[in-house]
Design a protein around this motif. Structure first.
Motif, PDB file in Angstrom:
ATOM      1  N   GLN A  94     -10.116  69.061  -0.341  1.00 63.78           N
ATOM      2  CA  GLN A  94      -9.654  70.088   0.592  1.00 63.78           C
ATOM      3  C   GLN A  94      -8.596  70.934  -0.100  1.00 63.78           C
ATOM      4  O   GLN A  94      -8.032  70.535  -1.111  1.00 63.78           O
ATOM      5  CB  GLN A  94      -9.070  69.452   1.846  1.00 63.78           C
ATOM      6  N   ARG A  95      -8.344  72.084   0.479  1.00 68.63           N
ATOM      7  CA  ARG A  95      -7.292  72.949  -0.050  1.00 68.63           C
ATOM      8  C   ARG A  95      -5.927  72.349   0.272  1.00 68.63           C
ATOM      9  O   ARG A  95      -5.767  71.641   1.267  1.00 68.63           O
ATOM     10  CB  ARG A  95      -7.353  74.334   0.584  1.00 68.63           C
ATOM     11  N   VAL A  96      -4.951  72.669  -0.565  1.00 70.61           N
ATOM     12  CA  VAL A  96      -3.581  72.233  -0.291  1.00 70.61           C
ATOM     13  C   VAL A  96      -3.103  72.887   1.002  1.00 70.61           C
ATOM     14  O   VAL A  96      -2.470  72.252   1.834  1.00 70.61           O
ATOM     15  CB  VAL A  96      -2.644  72.601  -1.464  1.00 70.61           C
ATOM     16  N   ILE A 128      -2.560  79.669   5.373  1.00 71.97           N
ATOM     17  CA  ILE A 128      -2.517  80.828   4.477  1.00 71.97           C
ATOM     18  C   ILE A 128      -2.374  82.105   5.291  1.00 71.97           C
ATOM     19  O   ILE A 128      -1.562  82.970   4.984  1.00 71.97           O
ATOM     20  CB  ILE A 128      -3.785  80.882   3.597  1.00 71.97           C
ATOM     21  N   ALA A 129      -3.171  82.239   6.377  1.00 70.66           N
ATOM     22  CA  ALA A 129      -3.121  83.440   7.219  1.00 70.66           C
ATOM     23  C   ALA A 129      -1.757  83.584   7.891  1.00 70.66           C
ATOM     24  O   ALA A 129      -1.234  84.686   8.016  1.00 70.66           O
ATOM     25  CB  ALA A 129      -4.227  83.397   8.269  1.00 70.66           C
ATOM     26  N   GLY A 130      -1.191  82.454   8.327  1.00 69.10           N
ATOM     27  CA  GLY A 130       0.114  82.486   8.984  1.00 69.10           C
ATOM     28  C   GLY A 130       1.281  82.451   8.012  1.00 69.10           C
ATOM     29  O   GLY A 130       2.439  82.438   8.412  1.00 69.10           O
ATOM     30  N   LYS A 131       0.972  82.447   6.711  1.00 72.96           N
ATOM     31  CA  LYS A 131       1.979  82.408   5.648  1.00 72.96           C
ATOM     32  C   LYS A 131       2.936  81.241   5.839  1.00 72.96           C
ATOM     33  O   LYS A 131       4.145  81.374   5.677  1.00 72.96           O
ATOM     34  CB  LYS A 131       2.723  83.736   5.562  1.00 72.96           C
ATOM     35  N   LYS A 132       2.388  80.086   6.194  1.00 78.29           N
ATOM     36  CA  LYS A 132       3.178  78.874   6.344  1.00 78.29           C
ATOM     37  C   LYS A 132       2.942  77.976   5.143  1.00 78.29           C
ATOM     38  O   LYS A 132       1.928  78.081   4.470  1.00 78.29           O
ATOM     39  CB  LYS A 132       2.776  78.133   7.620  1.00 78.29           C
ATOM     40  N   MET A 133       3.870  77.089   4.889  1.00 75.05           N
ATOM     41  CA  MET A 133       3.756  76.157   3.766  1.00 75.05           C
ATOM     42  C   MET A 133       3.930  74.732   4.266  1.00 75.05           C
ATOM     43  O   MET A 133       4.695  74.475   5.180  1.00 75.05           O
ATOM     44  CB  MET A 133       4.848  76.432   2.724  1.00 75.05           C
ATOM     45  N   ASN A 134       3.249  73.802   3.638  1.00 77.22           N
ATOM     46  CA  ASN A 134       3.461  72.391   3.934  1.00 77.22           C
ATOM     47  C   ASN A 134       4.202  71.755   2.754  1.00 77.22           C
ATOM     48  O   ASN A 134       4.496  72.417   1.766  1.00 77.22           O
ATOM     49  CB  ASN A 134       2.134  71.679   4.247  1.00 77.22           C
ATOM     50  N   LYS A 135       4.505  70.459   2.861  1.00 79.13           N
ATOM     51  CA  LYS A 135       5.294  69.797   1.821  1.00 79.13           C
ATOM     52  C   LYS A 135       4.607  69.818   0.463  1.00 79.13           C
ATOM     53  O   LYS A 135       5.240  70.044  -0.557  1.00 79.13           O
ATOM     54  CB  LYS A 135       5.591  68.351   2.231  1.00 79.13           C
ATOM     55  N   ARG A 136       3.319  69.588   0.453  1.00 79.87           N
ATOM     56  CA  ARG A 136       2.595  69.566  -0.817  1.00 79.87           C
ATOM     57  C   ARG A 136       2.625  70.941  -1.487  1.00 79.87           C
ATOM     58  O   ARG A 136       2.788  71.050  -2.696  1.00 79.87           O
ATOM     59  CB  ARG A 136       1.163  69.121  -0.591  1.00 79.87           C
ATOM     60  N   ALA A 137       2.488  72.003  -0.692  1.00 79.09           N
ATOM     61  CA  ALA A 137       2.529  73.354  -1.239  1.00 79.09           C
ATOM     62  C   ALA A 137       3.909  73.655  -1.816  1.00 79.09           C
ATOM     63  O   ALA A 137       4.024  74.251  -2.895  1.00 79.09           O
ATOM     64  CB  ALA A 137       2.170  74.368  -0.162  1.00 79.09           C
ATOM     65  N   TYR A 138       4.979  73.246  -1.107  1.00 79.69           N
ATOM     66  CA  TYR A 138       6.332  73.452  -1.634  1.00 79.69           C
ATOM     67  C   TYR A 138       6.535  72.714  -2.951  1.00 79.69           C
ATOM     68  O   TYR A 138       7.150  73.234  -3.876  1.00 79.69           O
ATOM     69  CB  TYR A 138       7.392  73.002  -0.616  1.00 79.69           C
ATOM     70  N   SER A 171       2.217  79.450  -9.176  1.00 78.90           N
ATOM     71  CA  SER A 171       2.355  80.705  -8.440  1.00 78.90           C
ATOM     72  C   SER A 171       1.793  80.526  -7.023  1.00 78.90           C
ATOM     73  O   SER A 171       1.094  79.556  -6.734  1.00 78.90           O
ATOM     74  CB  SER A 171       1.594  81.824  -9.151  1.00 78.90           C
ATOM     75  N   HIS A 172       2.107  81.484  -6.146  1.00 82.91           N
ATOM     76  CA  HIS A 172       1.596  81.432  -4.773  1.00 82.91           C
ATOM     77  C   HIS A 172       0.066  81.457  -4.779  1.00 82.91           C
ATOM     78  O   HIS A 172      -0.576  80.766  -3.988  1.00 82.91           O
ATOM     79  CB  HIS A 172       2.148  82.586  -3.932  1.00 82.91           C
ATOM     80  N   LYS A 173      -0.512  82.264  -5.669  1.00 78.71           N
ATOM     81  CA  LYS A 173      -1.970  82.340  -5.751  1.00 78.71           C
ATOM     82  C   LYS A 173      -2.553  80.982  -6.159  1.00 78.71           C
ATOM     83  O   LYS A 173      -3.547  80.529  -5.584  1.00 78.71           O
ATOM     84  CB  LYS A 173      -2.386  83.405  -6.761  1.00 78.71           C
TER      85      LYS A 173
END
Length: 178
Positions: A89-91, A97-107, A115-117
């Protein structure tokens, strides 16, 4: 040795086409092992093209993009871990992504320097193990690799003959006598 025994450009192009056809037909035969629609097998094409600048040729194989996924045994919902396809699955979910939110793994990936991309495109395995129904199939590369020795010998013979022909043309200029 006479010039009539040297490899001509037409002979070289013919040898390239023969080599490309050998790879092509063996790859198509390998794709018969799959249970797919046959589109990849039908749309596989081979080309031998002259380069625009100078002396040279290019052998290429073109196929639909999903041929790469078939090679790895991957696809939608699958990622490759240690060379084997597993569910993934995606991180970040598409909603995140649409809501521009981040979870712990993404941080944690951002802190690591991604990079964000890269974070948006990163996929990770989750639960379960590898699928017995998804197997990698080396349907093209192994035939290219196994034939490179023959291709190299053909190119060496042709370009060696070209160099020899050039020496024969220039030898008269080096003669002292009439």
């Amino acid at each position: 040795m006479g010039e009539e025994k040297l490899m001509t450009e037409a002979d070289f192009v013919s040898a390239l086409r023969t080599w490309a056809s050998g790879v092509y037909f063996r790859s198509r035969a390998a794709l018969l092992q799959t249970h797919g629609s046959g589109q990849l097998r039908r749309e596989l094409k081979r080309y031998v093209e002259a380069l625009r600048r100078g002396d040279g040729y290019k052998v290429s194989f073109r196929f639909p993009r999903h041929g790469v996924f078939r090679h790895y045994g991957a696809g939608r919902g699958w990622v490759i871990v240690d060379g084997k396809p597993v569910r993934g699955q995606r991180v970040l979910s598409l909603r995140e992504i649409a809501g521009k939110k981040m979870n712990k793994r993404a941080y944690s990936l951002l802190e690591r320097g991604d990079s964000h991309k890269e974070v948006r495109e990163t996929k990770v395995p989750f639960g379960g193990s590898e699928s017995p129904s998804r197997t990698p199939l080396d349907w093209l590369d192994r035939y290219i690799v196994s034939g490179t020795g023959k291709l190299a010998d053909t190119a060496a013979e042709y370009y060696g003959d070209v160099a020899f022909r050039n020496v024969l043309k220039e030898i008269d200029k080096a003669k002292i006598g009439k």
